[in-house]
Design an enzyme around this catalytic site. Structure first.
Site, PDB file in Angstrom:
ATOM      1  N   ASP A  13       0.858  -1.178   0.000  1.00  0.00           N
ATOM      2  CA  ASP A  13       0.000   0.000   0.000  1.00  0.00           C
ATOM      3  C   ASP A  13       0.906   1.245   0.000  1.00  0.00           C
ATOM      4  OD1 ASP A  13      -2.335   1.633   0.521  1.00  0.00           O
ATOM      5  OD2 ASP A  13      -1.649   1.745   2.601  1.00  0.00           O
ATOM      6  N   ASP A  69      -0.370   5.199   0.784  1.00  0.00           N
ATOM      7  CA  ASP A  69      -0.678   6.185   1.823  1.00  0.00           C
ATOM      8  C   ASP A  69      -0.781   5.529   3.202  1.00  0.00           C
ATOM      9  OD1 ASP A  69      -0.920   7.645  -0.482  1.00  0.00           O
ATOM     10  OD2 ASP A  69      -2.810   8.593   0.048  1.00  0.00           O
TER      11      ASP A  69
HETATM   12 MG   LIG Z   1      -3.191   3.113   3.459  1.00  0.00          MG
END
Ligand SMILES: [Mg+2]
Length: 268
Positions: A13, A15
């Site tokens: 992932d 962010d």
């Molecule tokens: Mg995230």
């Protein structure tokens, strides 16, 4: 413990995981990025961000020419050597159809929410802390809509039931809810990617997943080694340990937690 010389595939992932939730910096993870690059270990981005946002980030991170999963798994793209067009999987529904369905539900039932399609790039920049240019790239969506829910929790239950009847699903990310086709999702996208990459003939690589949000659960449940990074979302991420992945929950957030998790599973 795994070694950097093993056949690995890292799925991450962005962010709140590889990128800091607020500053979007990945500096604390640079040491591991350099090491993985040195041993030619693929790092596959798996994010709610759009393809338009991910491609320049891949270049900055030194991960160009690798596959990526964008829009929370609604779009997966693999560059194939010698082929002009990348191999693409679009999960279920296109952006126009999703926005049309959302508009219909809002008009019929009066649900209160604000999606990226309802606002300008300047608004998205205010919500996210992105520059206006980066926020414009975040609005270039192909297969999912990001929204802020502004209604009650009980109305949310009805809203998600209505989405389901329309063939759509909604998942929670670090900042926004994401509406997309039911066949989408980071886990479904990763499972599809693993059947097409890196080499169907070779033994499958050992997979390591890193994520911080509820939208990462299905992806983290689909890898051999899962690193759950301490996140910012309201619902803490809890994985099923049976069937395994091996799971490590980090103390640190963002890219510091990213490195902490790799230190635990991977001998550098
Ligand atoms: Mg995230």
């Amino acid at each position: 413990m795994l070694s950097v010389t093993d056949s690995l595939l890292i799925v991450t992932d962005l962010d709140g995981s590889l990128l800091d939730h607020h500053s979007y910096s990945w500096q604390p993870a640079q040491r591991w990025l350099d090491k993985l690059n040195q041993y030619q270990q693929p790092v596959i981005i798996c994010s709610s961000k759009t393809a338009s946002e991910i491609v320049p980030l891949q270049q900055q991170l030194g991960l160009s020419d690798l596959p990526f999963i964008s829009e929370n798994g609604a779009l997966t793209q693999i560059e194939l050597p010698g082929q002009a067009q990348p191999l693409q999987r679009l999960g279920g529904a296109d952006y126009h159809h999703i926005c049309q369905t959302l508009d219909d539900l809002r008009q019929r039932y009066g649900y209160k929410f604000t999606g990226f399609a309802d606002v300008t790039a300047s608004d998205v920049a205010l919500w996210t802390g992105l520059t206006p240019g980066a926020a414009a790239l975040a609005r270039q969506r192909q297969a999912s809509e990001s929204l802020i829910w502004r209604d009650t929790a009980s109305r949310f239950t009805h809203f998600s039931q209505h989405l389901s009847l329309a063939g759509l699903t909604i998942v929670e990310g670090g900042r926004f809810w994401s509406v997309m086709g039911k066949e989408s999702g980071k886990g479904a996208a990763l499972r599809w990617l693993l059947t097409h990459y890196p080499d169907k003939q070779a033994p499958p690589p050992v997979t390591i997943g890193l994520g911080d949000g509820p939208n990462d659960v299905d992806m983290l449940q689909s890898v051999d080694y899962a690193i759950v990074i301490r996140g910012h979302s309201k619902s803490p991420v809890q994985l099923r340990h049976n069937p395994a992945p091996q799971v490590y929950y980090t103390q640190a957030q963002g890219p510091t937690g990213w490195s902490e998790g790799l230190d635990v599973f991977l001998a550098g």
